[in-house]
Scaffold this motif. Structure first.
Motif, short mmCIF file in Angstrom:
data_model
loop_
_atom_site.label_atom_id
_atom_site.label_comp_id
_atom_site.label_asym_id
_atom_site.label_seq_id
_atom_site.Cartn_x
_atom_site.Cartn_y
_atom_site.Cartn_z
N THR A 18 0.99 -1.18 0.05
CA THR A 18 -0.09 0.17 -0.06
C THR A 18 0.89 1.45 -0.06
O THR A 18 0.43 2.14 -0.86
CB THR A 18 -0.93 0.04 1.13
OG1 THR A 18 -1.81 -1.40 1.14
CG2 THR A 18 -2.09 1.09 0.99
N LEU A 19 2.00 1.07 0.48
CA LEU A 19 2.81 2.37 0.62
C LEU A 19 3.32 2.55 -0.80
O LEU A 19 3.77 3.63 -1.15
CB LEU A 19 4.11 2.12 1.65
CG LEU A 19 3.81 2.40 3.01
CD1 LEU A 19 5.08 2.12 4.11
CD2 LEU A 19 3.09 3.82 3.26
N ALA A 20 3.65 1.41 -1.58
CA ALA A 20 4.10 1.64 -3.10
C ALA A 20 3.08 2.41 -3.70
O ALA A 20 3.43 3.23 -4.68
CB ALA A 20 4.14 0.10 -3.57
N GLY A 21 1.77 2.29 -3.35
CA GLY A 21 0.55 3.09 -4.30
C GLY A 21 0.79 4.50 -3.47
O GLY A 21 0.49 5.25 -4.41
N LEU A 22 0.81 4.39 -2.14
CA LEU A 22 0.86 6.03 -1.77
C LEU A 22 1.89 6.68 -2.19
O LEU A 22 1.93 7.88 -2.54
CB LEU A 22 0.88 6.07 -0.23
CG LEU A 22 0.86 6.90 0.47
CD1 LEU A 22 0.20 6.85 1.85
CD2 LEU A 22 2.19 7.47 0.80
N THR A 23 3.08 6.20 -2.33
CA THR A 23 4.18 7.08 -2.79
C THR A 23 4.18 7.38 -4.21
O THR A 23 4.84 8.08 -4.74
CB THR A 23 5.50 6.47 -2.41
OG1 THR A 23 5.44 4.84 -2.76
CG2 THR A 23 5.62 6.38 -0.83
N GLU A 24 3.37 6.42 -5.14
CA GLU A 24 3.35 6.64 -6.57
C GLU A 24 2.59 7.90 -6.83
O GLU A 24 2.81 8.55 -7.62
CB GLU A 24 2.92 5.27 -7.10
CG GLU A 24 2.43 5.46 -8.47
CD GLU A 24 3.52 5.35 -9.53
OE1 GLU A 24 3.53 5.76 -10.68
OE2 GLU A 24 4.83 4.93 -8.96
N VAL A 25 1.42 8.19 -5.73
CA VAL A 25 0.56 9.18 -6.03
C VAL A 25 1.10 10.62 -5.31
O VAL A 25 1.34 11.47 -6.04
CB VAL A 25 -0.71 8.94 -5.10
CG1 VAL A 25 -1.45 10.08 -5.34
CG2 VAL A 25 -1.43 7.57 -5.92
N LEU A 26 2.07 10.34 -4.07
CA LEU A 26 2.34 11.51 -3.60
C LEU A 26 3.70 11.97 -3.17
O LEU A 26 4.21 12.87 -2.69
CB LEU A 26 1.68 11.39 -1.98
CG LEU A 26 0.14 11.44 -1.77
CD1 LEU A 26 -0.31 11.17 -0.35
CD2 LEU A 26 -0.39 12.73 -2.37
#
Length: 362
Positions: free
Chosen positions: A193-201
């Motif tokens: 989920t952090l992979a997704g979060l950092t992809e966005v932010l």
């Protein structure tokens, strides 16, 4: 561009159970013009033959070495438990095969670094399964942020439930409760989920962590036995993103009666909220709501239908499918669009920072 099908060999595929059958098979079927599954190597030759027969595959390999050495295989897909990744991925790379390895890449950051270095030396496509980065909803979120939907990002909050890592499990999943196996709450659902979060932010800058254990035993549902548990089941992070926004994360074991995935992004002009049924952002169907400007209540925001058309209905398979599409492009054109092993190292290093931050407080 060469449109010859990319021939796939699986290490760890059973047609009636587990993640590979639920996600990888439908993902590849949706890309039938690009890929063809031609072989499998499982723990035993009998299992390989059973899978090959059930899926009508031309090759059941006696062992993994025969699969990675075969001239009939272009891409080796590794979908086994984490402790076996290093040995199997190394074998595929040493045979100069393209590789798609499930996350985590290795059992800890050092194994990941060694695999990334080997992949670089071999010059092959080496993709890591952090598919939340290419979920349609995450791509849509990234565009919303880029378009200024929330204005300047001030803060983001992430709460998730891991499903496992609570006080009960099945015998098949008990390996998750031993830290030595590298399949912890922070290494799997949080990292995905952090992979997704950092992809966005963008990437995480400063952080401070607390990791807690509420249960030192786990009940095995199949038998009723109590077994030792040495993995943490509560994880708290606060810190900042590179852009200066505040970050707050709480991941917990088990499933709650509340919201099991809640990700909010708050900005000067608007707010976004992402929810799901569990904290595995790479698998779960995500729902996005938002409000900006004079709007007082959140409303549902839906990605364009085109990002779903032709893809599997299961969100996990759809996300993996989008990743496979990038792998196909990378193999054919030499591009580097799919998350690769070096991206995997970066994520491993983040999890390593999270763990060390907590250890330093104990």
């Amino acid at each position: 561009m060469n449109k010859q099908k990319i021939r796939v060999g699986f290490i760890g595929l059973n047609p009636d159970s587990h993640w590979a059958a639920a996600a990888h098979l439908p993902a590849l079927r949706s890309l039938a013009d690009d890929f063809e599954i031609v072989g499998v190597a499982n723990r035993s030759y009998e299992s390989s033959k059973k899978t090959a027969g059930a899926l009508n595959l031309p090759h059941a390999f006696e062992n993994t070495q025969s699969l990675v050495s075969s001239t009939e295989i272009d891409l080796v897909v590794v979908t086994v438990k984490v402790p076996y990744h290093f040995e199997l991925v190394s074998a595929a790379l040493n045979a100069s095969k393209h590789v798609f390895c499930e996350w985590p890449l290795g059992n800890g950051v050092e194994e990941a670094r060694k695999l990334a270095e080997l992949a670089s030396q071999k010059g092959v496509i080496a993709a890591i399964g952090t598919q939340m980065r290419h979920a349609p909803e995450v791509t849509y979120l990234k565009q919303l942020i880029s378009d200024g939907y929330v204005g300047k990002v001030l803060s983001t909050t992430l709460i998730g439930a891991g499903g496992s890592w609570g006080n009960e499990t099945t015998e098949d999943h008990y390996y998750l409760y031993d830290q030595a196996n590298g399949a912890t709450l922070q290494a799997i659902p949080l990292a995905h989920t952090l992979a997704g979060l950092t992809e966005v932010l963008g990437s995480i800058d400063q952080l401070s962590t607390r990791m807690l254990t509420q249960f030192d035993q786990v009940r095995i549902i199949d038998t009723g036995d109590l077994k030792r548990k040495n993995t943490q089941d509560q994880l708290l992070i606060h810190g900042t993103l590179k852009g200066g926004a505040a970050l707050s994360v709480h991941y917990r074991g088990g499933i709650t009666r509340g919201t099991n995935l809640l990700w909010e992004i708050n900005g000067t002009e608007g707010d976004l909220q992402v929810t799901g049924d569990n904290g595995h952002g790479q698998i779960v169907q995500l729902t996005i709501k938002g409000a900006k400007g004079e709007e007082k209540e959140l409303k549902t925001l839906t990605p364009p239908a085109s990002v779903y058309n032709g893809w599997p209905s299961f969100s996990g398979a759809r996300n993996v499918g989008h990743l496979y599409a990038l792998i196909a492009e990378d193999i054919r054109t030499g591009s580097r669009k799919a998350p690769d092993f070096q991206d995997g190292v970066v994520l491993h290093e983040l999890i390593d920072r999270i763990e060390k931050s907590s250890h330093n407080k104990n």
